[in-house]
Design an enzyme around this catalytic site. Structure first.
Site, mmCIF file in Angstrom:
data_model
loop_
_atom_site.group_PDB
_atom_site.id
_atom_site.type_symbol
_atom_site.label_atom_id
_atom_site.label_comp_id
_atom_site.label_asym_id
_atom_site.label_seq_id
_atom_site.Cartn_x
_atom_site.Cartn_y
_atom_site.Cartn_z
ATOM 1 N N GLU A 1 -4.654 0.785 1.077
ATOM 2 C CA GLU A 1 -4.068 0.813 2.421
ATOM 3 C C GLU A 1 -2.583 1.131 2.350
ATOM 4 O OE1 GLU A 1 -4.283 0.887 5.506
ATOM 5 O OE2 GLU A 1 -5.666 -0.555 6.387
ATOM 6 N N ASP A 2 -2.094 1.837 3.363
ATOM 7 C CA ASP A 2 -0.651 2.074 3.435
ATOM 8 C C ASP A 2 0.095 0.790 3.780
ATOM 9 O OD1 ASP A 2 -1.700 1.956 6.024
ATOM 10 O OD2 ASP A 2 -0.696 3.756 6.749
ATOM 11 N N PHE B 1 8.757 -1.842 12.665
ATOM 12 C CA PHE B 1 7.994 -0.607 12.548
ATOM 13 C C PHE B 1 8.668 0.357 11.572
ATOM 14 C CE2 PHE B 1 6.363 3.513 13.902
ATOM 15 C CZ PHE B 1 5.006 3.238 13.945
ATOM 16 N N ARG C 1 4.832 11.429 8.743
ATOM 17 C CA ARG C 1 4.044 11.105 7.544
ATOM 18 C C ARG C 1 4.576 11.817 6.303
ATOM 19 N NH1 ARG C 1 -0.682 8.493 9.228
ATOM 20 N NH2 ARG C 1 -1.633 9.270 11.132
ATOM 21 N N ASP D 1 -0.565 -5.099 8.550
ATOM 22 C CA ASP D 1 0.274 -5.629 9.627
ATOM 23 C C ASP D 1 -0.427 -6.885 10.174
ATOM 24 O OD1 ASP D 1 2.007 -5.877 11.794
ATOM 25 O OD2 ASP D 1 1.537 -3.952 12.689
HETATM 26 P P1 IMP Z 1 -3.132 -3.850 11.594
HETATM 27 O O1 IMP Z 1 -4.541 -3.628 12.014
HETATM 28 O O2 IMP Z 1 -2.311 -4.487 12.675
HETATM 29 O O3 IMP Z 1 -2.995 -4.596 10.282
HETATM 30 O O4 IMP Z 1 -2.474 -2.426 11.429
HETATM 31 C C1 IMP Z 1 -2.742 -1.669 10.324
HETATM 32 C C2 IMP Z 1 -2.625 -0.196 10.600
HETATM 33 O O5 IMP Z 1 -1.674 0.063 11.626
HETATM 34 C C3 IMP Z 1 -2.126 0.497 9.353
HETATM 35 O O6 IMP Z 1 -3.185 1.001 8.585
HETATM 36 C C4 IMP Z 1 -1.227 1.570 9.908
HETATM 37 O O7 IMP Z 1 -1.985 2.729 10.139
HETATM 38 C C5 IMP Z 1 -0.732 1.029 11.224
HETATM 39 N N1 IMP Z 1 0.600 0.393 11.110
HETATM 40 C C6 IMP Z 1 0.898 -0.930 11.029
HETATM 41 N N2 IMP Z 1 2.211 -1.145 10.918
HETATM 42 C C7 IMP Z 1 2.779 0.088 10.937
HETATM 43 C C8 IMP Z 1 4.147 0.545 10.847
HETATM 44 O O8 IMP Z 1 5.125 -0.209 10.714
HETATM 45 N N3 IMP Z 1 4.316 1.892 10.900
HETATM 46 C C9 IMP Z 1 3.295 2.781 11.040
HETATM 47 N N4 IMP Z 1 2.010 2.396 11.115
HETATM 48 C C10 IMP Z 1 1.758 1.062 11.070
HETATM 49 MG MG MG Z 2 -2.187 4.437 10.752
#
Ligand code: IMP
Ligand code: MG
Length: 179
Positions: free
Chosen positions: A103-104, A156, A169, A107
């Site tokens: 995963e990148d 962010f 990206r 969050d």
């Molecule tokens: P989550 O479901 O809230 O954990 O969000 C995860 C996904 O949201 C990641 O795989 C990213 O694609 C996107 N994401 C979360 N935080 C960021 C950020 O700071 N910048 C850009 N994309 C984010």
């Molecule tokens: Mg994303």
């Protein structure tokens, strides 16, 4: 250094060299973990965001590995929608295999929980999580984040695979949203 993407300004936060050093360290740590398993590990890259990270991770990984891909969509703009949709399922046979999710960023953990549930349907030996960035203050799940390259504050970011409305990206460095 500051940049503008659409309506927002971002400041340079983590230079490319520092990111690469963390990715290489992560690859060695995960390899040490995977060396304990009998089967060749499958690394499931989460598209699109995990693509750039996964390319550097794979090159730094000092052992045999299989790459696979999944695609989900969760974010709109700079906020999590809480809803996750599966756009591309994994294509390799994962049954009985050690699986690592690449995963990148983690969050809230919503995307992660969804991905892990999906992967478990394929009956792998185990699923472990490898993420480049982790926002512990935003994380709402009990699921352990097994390997995190960098813990960052709940702000962010864009660059190195991460986007703001699909832009940014391809930036080599990581930038943080300016207040
Ligand atoms: P989550 O479901 O809230 O954990 O969000 C995860 C996904 O949201 C990641 O795989 C990213 O694609 C996107 N994401 C979360 N935080 C960021 C950020 O700071 N910048 C850009 N994309 C984010
Ligand atoms: Mg994303």
């Amino acid at each position: 250094m500051e940049i503008q993407i659409l309506d927002k300004r971002f400041v340079r936060y983590i230079p490319h060299g520092e990111i690469l050093a963390k990715v290489e360290e992560l690859a060695r740590r995960v390899h040490a973990d995977a060396a304990g398993a009998d089967e060749i590990p499958v690394f499931v890259v989460v598209l699109k965001g995990g693509m750039i990270f996964a390319a550097d991770f794979a090159k730094a990984y000092p052992g045999e590995m299989i790459l696979d891909y999944m695609r989900v969509k969760s974010y709109e703009g700079t906020g999590s929608t809480g809803k996750v949709r599966l756009l591309i399922p994994p294509s390799e046979n994962l049954e009985g295999r050690p699986v690592y999710l690449l995963e990148d960023i983690v969050d809230t953990g919503n995307t992660l929980a969804f991905l892990v549930d999906e992967l478990k349907k394929h009956r792998p030996a185990f699923v472990k999580i490898v993420t480049l960035f982790y926002k512990p203050e935003a994380y709402k799940k009990d699921l352990p984040v097994d390997f995190a390259g960098m813990e960052i504050p709940n702000k962010f970011i864009v660059g190195y695979g991460l986007d703001y409305n699909e832009l940014g990206r391809n930036l080599k460095d990581v930038y943080q949203l300016k207040k």
